[in-house]
Scaffold this motif. Structure first.
Motif, PDB file in Angstrom:
ATOM      1  N   ILE A  37       1.023  -1.263   0.013  1.00 23.92           N
ATOM      2  CA  ILE A  37       0.105   0.099   0.282  1.00 23.92           C
ATOM      3  C   ILE A  37       1.077   1.231  -0.055  1.00 23.92           C
ATOM      4  CG2 ILE A  37      -0.510   0.119   2.528  1.00 23.92           C
ATOM      5  CD1 ILE A  37      -3.376   0.968   1.829  1.00 23.92           C
ATOM      6  N   ARG A  38       0.492   2.272  -0.909  1.00 16.31           N
ATOM      7  CA  ARG A  38       1.491   3.384  -1.078  1.00 16.31           C
ATOM      8  C   ARG A  38       0.593   4.407  -0.529  1.00 16.31           C
ATOM      9  NH1 ARG A  38       3.680   2.706  -7.063  1.00 16.31           N
ATOM     10  NH2 ARG A  38       4.826   0.833  -6.889  1.00 16.31           N
ATOM     11  N   PHE A  39       1.520   5.380   0.281  1.00 11.50           N
ATOM     12  CA  PHE A  39       0.854   6.624   0.754  1.00 11.50           C
ATOM     13  C   PHE A  39       1.783   7.840   0.121  1.00 11.50           C
ATOM     14  CE2 PHE A  39      -0.078   3.412   4.074  1.00 11.50           C
ATOM     15  CZ  PHE A  39      -1.413   3.396   4.104  1.00 11.50           C
ATOM     16  N   SER A  40       1.556   9.042   0.529  1.00 13.44           N
ATOM     17  CA  SER A  40       2.276   9.936  -0.235  1.00 13.44           C
ATOM     18  C   SER A  40       3.590  10.111   0.185  1.00 13.44           C
ATOM     19  CB  SER A  40       1.463  11.472  -0.111  1.00 13.44           C
ATOM     20  OG  SER A  40       1.473  11.667   1.522  1.00 13.44           O
ATOM     21  N   ASP A  41       3.956   9.597   1.277  1.00  9.06           N
ATOM     22  CA  ASP A  41       5.124   9.644   1.887  1.00  9.06           C
ATOM     23  C   ASP A  41       5.901   8.542   2.006  1.00  9.06           C
ATOM     24  OD1 ASP A  41       3.610   9.104   3.835  1.00  9.06           O
ATOM     25  OD2 ASP A  41       4.772   9.974   5.390  1.00  9.06           O
ATOM     26  N   ARG A  42       5.251   7.140   1.887  1.00  7.64           N
ATOM     27  CA  ARG A  42       5.989   5.936   1.958  1.00  7.64           C
ATOM     28  C   ARG A  42       5.106   4.870   1.499  1.00  7.64           C
ATOM     29  NH1 ARG A  42       2.669   6.993   6.200  1.00  7.64           N
ATOM     30  NH2 ARG A  42       1.816   5.146   7.406  1.00  7.64           N
ATOM     31  N   ALA A  43       5.713   3.522   1.360  1.00  9.08           N
ATOM     32  CA  ALA A  43       5.026   2.285   0.979  1.00  9.08           C
ATOM     33  C   ALA A  43       5.166   1.249   2.041  1.00  9.08           C
ATOM     34  CB  ALA A  43       5.484   1.796  -0.459  1.00  9.08           C
ATOM     35  N   GLU A  44       4.129   0.685   2.374  1.00  4.14           N
ATOM     36  CA  GLU A  44       4.330  -0.589   3.254  1.00  4.14           C
ATOM     37  C   GLU A  44       4.024  -1.989   2.560  1.00  4.14           C
ATOM     38  OE1 GLU A  44       5.385  -0.247   6.375  1.00  4.14           O
ATOM     39  OE2 GLU A  44       5.320   2.089   6.321  1.00  4.14           O
ATOM     40  N   ALA A  45       4.586  -2.828   2.889  1.00  2.00           N
ATOM     41  CA  ALA A  45       4.255  -4.162   2.495  1.00  2.00           C
ATOM     42  C   ALA A  45       3.137  -4.885   3.077  1.00  2.00           C
ATOM     43  CB  ALA A  45       5.571  -5.358   2.645  1.00  2.00           C
ATOM     44  N   LEU A  46       2.295  -5.599   2.339  1.00  4.04           N
ATOM     45  CA  LEU A  46       1.102  -6.338   2.989  1.00  4.04           C
ATOM     46  C   LEU A  46       1.403  -7.511   2.507  1.00  4.04           C
ATOM     47  CD1 LEU A  46      -1.714  -3.985   1.253  1.00  4.04           C
ATOM     48  CD2 LEU A  46      -0.770  -4.056   3.417  1.00  4.04           C
ATOM     49  N   PHE A  47       0.988  -8.467   3.575  1.00  3.17           N
ATOM     50  CA  PHE A  47       1.001  -9.976   3.519  1.00  3.17           C
ATOM     51  C   PHE A  47      -0.224 -10.524   4.058  1.00  3.17           C
ATOM     52  CE2 PHE A  47       5.192  -8.241   4.108  1.00  3.17           C
ATOM     53  CZ  PHE A  47       5.936  -9.001   3.128  1.00  3.17           C
ATOM     54  N   ALA A  48      -0.527 -11.828   3.781  1.00  4.69           N
ATOM     55  CA  ALA A  48      -1.908 -12.599   4.382  1.00  4.69           C
ATOM     56  C   ALA A  48      -1.744 -12.051   5.976  1.00  4.69           C
ATOM     57  CB  ALA A  48      -1.797 -13.786   3.977  1.00  4.69           C
ATOM     58  N   ASN A  49      -2.911 -11.905   6.338  1.00  7.21           N
ATOM     59  CA  ASN A  49      -3.211 -11.556   7.791  1.00  7.21           C
ATOM     60  C   ASN A  49      -2.542 -10.428   8.520  1.00  7.21           C
ATOM     61  OD1 ASN A  49      -5.067 -14.063   8.159  1.00  7.21           O
ATOM     62  ND2 ASN A  49      -3.124 -15.303   8.217  1.00  7.21           N
ATOM     63  N   SER A  50      -2.436  -9.386   7.573  1.00 10.95           N
ATOM     64  CA  SER A  50      -1.989  -8.014   7.953  1.00 10.95           C
ATOM     65  C   SER A  50      -3.159  -6.919   7.886  1.00 10.95           C
ATOM     66  CB  SER A  50      -0.739  -7.622   7.274  1.00 10.95           C
ATOM     67  OG  SER A  50      -1.091  -7.410   5.936  1.00 10.95           O
ATOM     68  N   MET A  51      -2.902  -5.966   8.728  1.00 13.81           N
ATOM     69  CA  MET A  51      -3.971  -4.897   9.006  1.00 13.81           C
ATOM     70  C   MET A  51      -3.354  -3.599   8.926  1.00 13.81           C
ATOM     71  SD  MET A  51      -6.861  -4.287  11.869  1.00 13.81           S
ATOM     72  CE  MET A  51      -7.463  -6.035  11.667  1.00 13.81           C
ATOM     73  N   VAL A  52      -3.965  -2.740   8.225  1.00  8.35           N
ATOM     74  CA  VAL A  52      -3.522  -1.383   7.996  1.00  8.35           C
ATOM     75  C   VAL A  52      -4.891  -0.408   8.310  1.00  8.35           C
ATOM     76  CG1 VAL A  52      -2.777   0.377   6.244  1.00  8.35           C
ATOM     77  CG2 VAL A  52      -2.045  -1.867   6.057  1.00  8.35           C
ATOM     78  N   TYR A  53      -4.424   0.817   9.151  1.00  8.63           N
ATOM     79  CA  TYR A  53      -5.218   1.628   9.333  1.00  8.63           C
ATOM     80  C   TYR A  53      -4.682   2.975   8.902  1.00  8.63           C
ATOM     81  CZ  TYR A  53      -7.294   5.459  12.073  1.00  8.63           C
ATOM     82  OH  TYR A  53      -7.713   6.664  12.288  1.00  8.63           O
ATOM     83  N   TYR A  54      -5.549   3.659   8.425  1.00  6.89           N
ATOM     84  CA  TYR A  54      -5.153   5.050   7.981  1.00  6.89           C
ATOM     85  C   TYR A  54      -6.505   6.042   8.031  1.00  6.89           C
ATOM     86  CZ  TYR A  54      -6.624   2.759   3.617  1.00  6.89           C
ATOM     87  OH  TYR A  54      -7.189   1.908   2.526  1.00  6.89           O
ATOM     88  N   PRO A  55      -6.271   7.157   8.537  1.00  5.09           N
ATOM     89  CA  PRO A  55      -7.019   8.168   9.034  1.00  5.09           C
ATOM     90  C   PRO A  55      -7.710   8.914   7.909  1.00  5.09           C
ATOM     91  CG  PRO A  55      -4.920   9.165   9.469  1.00  5.09           C
ATOM     92  CD  PRO A  55      -4.887   7.766   8.844  1.00  5.09           C
ATOM     93  N   ALA A  56      -8.846   9.615   7.997  1.00  8.19           N
ATOM     94  CA  ALA A  56      -9.628  10.386   7.054  1.00  8.19           C
ATOM     95  C   ALA A  56      -8.622  11.271   6.468  1.00  8.19           C
ATOM     96  CB  ALA A  56     -10.771  10.990   7.526  1.00  8.19           C
ATOM     97  N   GLY A  57      -8.795  11.747   5.105  1.00  5.42           N
ATOM     98  CA  GLY A  57      -7.896  12.593   4.684  1.00  5.42           C
ATOM     99  C   GLY A  57      -6.529  11.991   3.915  1.00  5.42           C
ATOM    100  N   THR A  58      -6.321  10.756   4.202  1.00  6.97           N
ATOM    101  CA  THR A  58      -5.171  10.025   3.556  1.00  6.97           C
ATOM    102  C   THR A  58      -5.259   9.652   2.204  1.00  6.97           C
ATOM    103  OG1 THR A  58      -4.668   9.033   5.936  1.00  6.97           O
ATOM    104  CG2 THR A  58      -3.524   8.060   3.992  1.00  6.97           C
TER     105      THR A  58
END
Length: 70
Positions: A37-58
């Motif tokens: 998952i890419r955000f404006s300032d970074r990228a994070e790896a995603l794997f099975a059974n992982s969870m990502v939270y991001y706030p409104a406006g992201t």
């Protein structure tokens, strides 16, 4: 704490190839596969059974492993 779940979906199709803005807080849970998952300032790896939270406006862009750079 008042928790409200507005929408839940299961998908293996990610049609968006542009950044999308989250207009509310989001939780993304990966049930299988991998990618990033890419955000404006970074990228994070995603794997099975992982969870990502991001706030409104992201701004975010989820990519399956076939489209994520090594």
């Amino acid at each position: 704490m008042h928790v409200f779940l507005r929408y839940a979906a299961y998908t293996d199709h990610l049609p968006n190839r542009m950044f999308t803005k989250a207009y509310d807080a989001r939780i993304l849970f990966i049930t299988s596969g991998e990618g990033e998952i890419r955000f404006s300032d970074r990228a994070e790896a995603l794997f099975a059974n992982s969870m990502v939270y991001y706030p409104a406006g992201t701004e975010y862009l989820p990519l399956p492993s076939a489209e994520a750079p090594p």
